[in-house]
Design a protein around this motif. Sequence first.
Motif, PDB file in Angstrom:
ATOM      1  N   UNK A 311      -3.158 -18.321  -0.351  1.00 40.34           N
ATOM      2  CA  UNK A 311      -2.924 -17.086  -1.098  1.00 40.34           C
ATOM      3  C   UNK A 311      -1.437 -16.723  -1.147  1.00 40.34           C
ATOM      4  N   UNK A 312      -0.684 -17.041  -0.103  1.00 45.43           N
ATOM      5  CA  UNK A 312       0.748 -16.707  -0.128  1.00 45.43           C
ATOM      6  C   UNK A 312       1.465 -17.524  -1.209  1.00 45.43           C
ATOM      7  N   UNK A 314       0.059 -18.885  -3.793  1.00 43.98           N
ATOM      8  CA  UNK A 314      -0.456 -18.437  -5.077  1.00 43.98           C
ATOM      9  C   UNK A 314       0.167 -17.133  -5.538  1.00 43.98           C
ATOM     10  N   UNK A 315       0.434 -16.234  -4.593  1.00 43.47           N
ATOM     11  CA  UNK A 315       1.046 -14.949  -4.954  1.00 43.47           C
ATOM     12  C   UNK A 315       2.438 -15.168  -5.540  1.00 43.47           C
ATOM     13  N   UNK A 316       3.178 -16.111  -4.970  1.00 47.39           N
ATOM     14  CA  UNK A 316       4.501 -16.416  -5.516  1.00 47.39           C
ATOM     15  C   UNK A 316       4.426 -17.001  -6.910  1.00 47.39           C
ATOM     16  N   UNK A 317       3.447 -17.895  -7.138  1.00 47.40           N
ATOM     17  CA  UNK A 317       3.275 -18.480  -8.464  1.00 47.40           C
ATOM     18  C   UNK A 317       2.887 -17.407  -9.485  1.00 47.40           C
ATOM     19  N   UNK A 318       1.997 -16.501  -9.069  1.00 44.61           N
ATOM     20  CA  UNK A 318       1.569 -15.429  -9.969  1.00 44.61           C
ATOM     21  C   UNK A 318       2.741 -14.515 -10.326  1.00 44.61           C
ATOM     22  N   UNK A 319       3.574 -14.232  -9.347  1.00 39.60           N
ATOM     23  CA  UNK A 319       4.744 -13.390  -9.603  1.00 39.60           C
ATOM     24  C   UNK A 319       5.661 -14.045 -10.632  1.00 39.60           C
TER      25      UNK A 319
END
Length: 420
Positions: A311-312, A314-319
């Motif tokens: 999730x960490x 993924x959160x960067x990719x989403x940002x």
Amino acid sequence: MRPGSADTYDCDVLVIGGGIVGLSTAHAITRAAPGTRVTVLEKEPGPARHQTGRNSGVIHSGIYYRPGSLKARYAVRGAAEMVKFCAEYGIAHAVTGKLIVATDRAELPRLHALVQRGRENGIPVRELGPAQIAEYEPQVRGLAAIHVGTTGVCDYVAVARQLAAASGAELRYGGAVVRIDRRPGHGVAVRTRSGDVVRGRVLVNCAGLHCDEIARLTGDDPGMRIVPFRGEYYELARPELVRGLVYPVPDPAFPFLGVHLTRGVDGSVHLGPNAVPALAREGYGWATVRPRELAATLAWPGSWHLARRHWRYGAGELRRSLSKAAFTAAVRRLLPAVTEDDLVPAPAGVRAQAVLADGTLADDFLIRETPGAVHVLNAPSPAATAALPIGREVARRALTALGRSGGDRATAHRAAPSRP
């Protein structure tokens, strides 16, 4: 709908999927066993409309992949064969080499590990310091880098079209598969959305983003689910800033290589991709949502295990997907001179990533056989690079299955290429 009798088959081998892997398989079958009737069934109006035609066009060297794996062997072999194929048929390509650049001290051990892996895979690698980086890429900054000389770029859509033209296979476009009937010893009968029925002795599933669905339609349990990840790209408004190919040091815990810089055969420079969950298997933007496909992804236990594990990341990719400033910051780690105004939106791609039930990402190419069928269940990057050797391996398996199904056993046995 029932599979036909021996004299009612439309073809010996029916390939579902007109991307580069399906077309390479058809090409390899007709080369290995002349006279074998091959039909390629593709749901789009032409070839290479998805993964093949929506990537950065890189001919990968094979440096990232575990020694001895199919990815490593096929990428190294496939890169050389792809360059030769492009040269033979006049397809745009260039062997540019690439830099893999460490911009943080924590990346240096991983960079050194890549040097060792490259050497184990038989790939020429040169280690560089900061001053040597500037000799290759004056605008790129880093603490250290490696230069991989066998990396290049090409036009994969043109490659796919040439494979289609040279295969001698029957190409049926606009044929979305809705039903498959299979009986052991009696081949398959495939019905398309338009109502056409195509009968073959052996089925080869090269359906990419839909390969697991095709496997289930045959009655086989693929043991995995395709979870689509969208890769978003920008084009660089000042392409003169980049001479060739520049990559960050990848995180080995995730199969994506990070935002990189790619000068294509047309001289344009693409930046990307990032990797975010797509809301449809062909979800090339946030606005494309297919509830049935999204529900199937969310119902797969592996999707939730994967999300908890990464999730960490993924959160960067989403940002970076939602913020152009964040995407620019990722590029600036390698190319400090770039600004937000230099980034022009470009078409996205979707990676067909096989995820197992426990959330494990299938790391290698995954090819499975069942009676009368061969399923290619995981073939994302570097599958385009490795398309020619992958095609030969799938062809070998299909011809063996054809012999077992009551086809020309002698021809299948003589012509099938040996296992690599």
